[in-house]
Write an enzyme that holds these catalytic residues in place. Sequence first.
Site, PDB file in Angstrom:
ATOM      1  N   ARG A  60      30.874  37.419  17.302  1.00  0.00           N
ATOM      2  CA  ARG A  60      31.883  36.331  17.226  1.00  0.00           C
ATOM      3  C   ARG A  60      31.565  35.140  17.958  1.00  0.00           C
ATOM      4  NH1 ARG A  60      34.859  40.505  15.917  1.00  0.00           N
ATOM      5  NH2 ARG A  60      33.364  41.572  17.470  1.00  0.00           N
ATOM      6  N   THR A  61      30.912  35.485  19.151  1.00  0.00           N
ATOM      7  CA  THR A  61      30.474  34.062  20.007  1.00  0.00           C
ATOM      8  C   THR A  61      29.297  33.637  19.554  1.00  0.00           C
ATOM      9  OG1 THR A  61      31.388  35.340  22.046  1.00  0.00           O
ATOM     10  CG2 THR A  61      29.777  33.273  22.529  1.00  0.00           C
ATOM     11  N   LYS A  79       6.988  39.064  26.828  1.00  0.00           N
ATOM     12  CA  LYS A  79       5.883  38.846  27.758  1.00  0.00           C
ATOM     13  C   LYS A  79       6.197  38.899  29.579  1.00  0.00           C
ATOM     14  CE  LYS A  79       3.382  36.078  24.183  1.00  0.00           C
ATOM     15  NZ  LYS A  79       3.088  34.872  24.136  1.00  0.00           N
ATOM     16  N   ARG A 132      23.867  33.565  26.311  1.00  0.00           N
ATOM     17  CA  ARG A 132      24.377  34.761  26.934  1.00  0.00           C
ATOM     18  C   ARG A 132      23.468  35.622  27.473  1.00  0.00           C
ATOM     19  NH1 ARG A 132      28.655  38.754  23.494  1.00  0.00           N
ATOM     20  NH2 ARG A 132      29.855  36.845  24.136  1.00  0.00           N
ATOM     21  N   HIS A 171      33.409  33.970  30.781  1.00  0.00           N
ATOM     22  CA  HIS A 171      33.146  33.848  29.413  1.00  0.00           C
ATOM     23  C   HIS A 171      34.071  32.593  29.104  1.00  0.00           C
ATOM     24  CE1 HIS A 171      32.325  34.400  25.200  1.00  0.00           C
ATOM     25  NE2 HIS A 171      32.476  35.359  25.145  1.00  0.00           N
TER      26      HIS A 171
HETATM   27  C1  NCD Z   1      34.032  39.746  24.770  1.00  0.00           C
HETATM   28  C2  NCD Z   1      32.362  39.724  25.431  1.00  0.00           C
HETATM   29  O1  NCD Z   1      31.370  39.625  25.214  1.00  0.00           O
HETATM   30  O2  NCD Z   1      32.817  39.507  26.819  1.00  0.00           O
HETATM   31  N1  NCD Z   1      33.504  39.648  23.321  1.00  0.00           N
HETATM   32  C3  NCD Z   1      33.580  38.463  22.719  1.00  0.00           C
HETATM   33  O3  NCD Z   1      32.877  37.654  23.056  1.00  0.00           O
HETATM   34  N2  NCD Z   1      34.332  38.005  21.704  1.00  0.00           N
HETATM   35  C4  NCD Z   1      34.454  40.976  24.952  1.00  0.00           C
HETATM   36  C5  NCD Z   1      34.032  42.334  24.797  1.00  0.00           C
HETATM   37  O4  NCD Z   1      32.725  42.541  24.519  1.00  0.00           O
HETATM   38  O5  NCD Z   1      34.662  43.336  24.963  1.00  0.00           O
END
Ligand code: NCD
Length: 357
Positions: free
Chosen positions: A85-86, A115, A136, A173
């Site tokens: 999703r993100t 590397k 991320r 997040h």
């Molecule tokens: C979450 C995350 O990555 O922290 N997912 C997301 O970004 N929608 C929650 C999770 O992974 O459980």
Amino acid sequence: MTTGEHDSQVSQPNPFLTQYVPPRIDGSFTGKHIITVDQFARKDLQILFDAAASLRKRVHESDRGLVELCNSKVMASLFFEASTRTDLSFQAAMRRLGGKVISASNGVQFSSVYKGENLADTVRAAGCYADVLVLRHPQLGSSYEAAYYLDKLNQRIQNPTVIISGGDGIGEHPTQALLDMFTIYDKKKQFNHLTVTMVGDLRHGRTVHSLAKLLTHYAPEQVTVCLVSPRSLTTPREIVARLQASGISVFETSELQAVLGQSDVIYWTRVQEERFAADPQEYEAVKDDFIITPAVMRHAKPDAILMHPLPRKHEMGTRSDHDILDEDPRAVYFEQMENGMFIRMALLAKVLRGVYV
Ligand code: NCD
């Protein structure tokens, strides 16, 4: 996947977490890194929510057409951890704004990270080419280090680059919390006398950490936060203290039935299996503690909303439980997911152009 020189250090917080002070938004988003919800005041949330609602209307009315506010801009997608999703919603958001998206051709694991390149260098490479980076990364506080080195790079190149965190380890997040708050606001319209119940792995769940911090802006409106988790996975003490200091009534328990019937917002989460690498037994001991099923939802208020950042596993029961829950009008996690794109469109437009949407 290797994370370059950070492999051995990923379980430790990044030292930049305490050394780098992110800029406050204070009504102006342009050119600012977005790495923690602490940068936002309540008025900033309202600006963003209004922009997201307006963009949602424009996208819906144009049959999912483009809202070309970021035509000449390029976003680099740097995902050192799994994401659906993100990642996809950021990419979709940028493309719907008319912008372009770049990423390492075969995923970041086949960039120079393979590397052994460190995060500071990978981020600055992307910063030389893109206007905004979405990062991320598994290490708590890694986005602070990225922001620090981008600030250094920005002093040396013509066009500055900003970073937006897509989640850093067990830390925060921020964009998920923004879309979660937007969804609560959208569904409930007000925060007066609202009871928000968060359930599951509250120790490692970065989405609940950020959401809890954002809720502190709504304390005078008598928000109650119930934190329901196994005893070994309670919310970090500093977050509980922040909630209490804001005036929010906090109730911590490992008994869901104590709070389910009073909850207006039920925010369910997955036990974060990937954070138990050092102790898989610990995961086994807690993984089935909280499972939301249609039978459990019978005890929730008729006008409650059920949220989940997703992905979901067995904490939402079996596949047939999923199918039944998905039909429950109180389950809003698909709207929540769609809102993710609109919030990220609003944020990208504001950060890149400061445009009024
Ligand atoms: C979450 C995350 O990555 O922290 N997912 C997301 O970004 N929608 C929650 C999770 O992974 O459980």
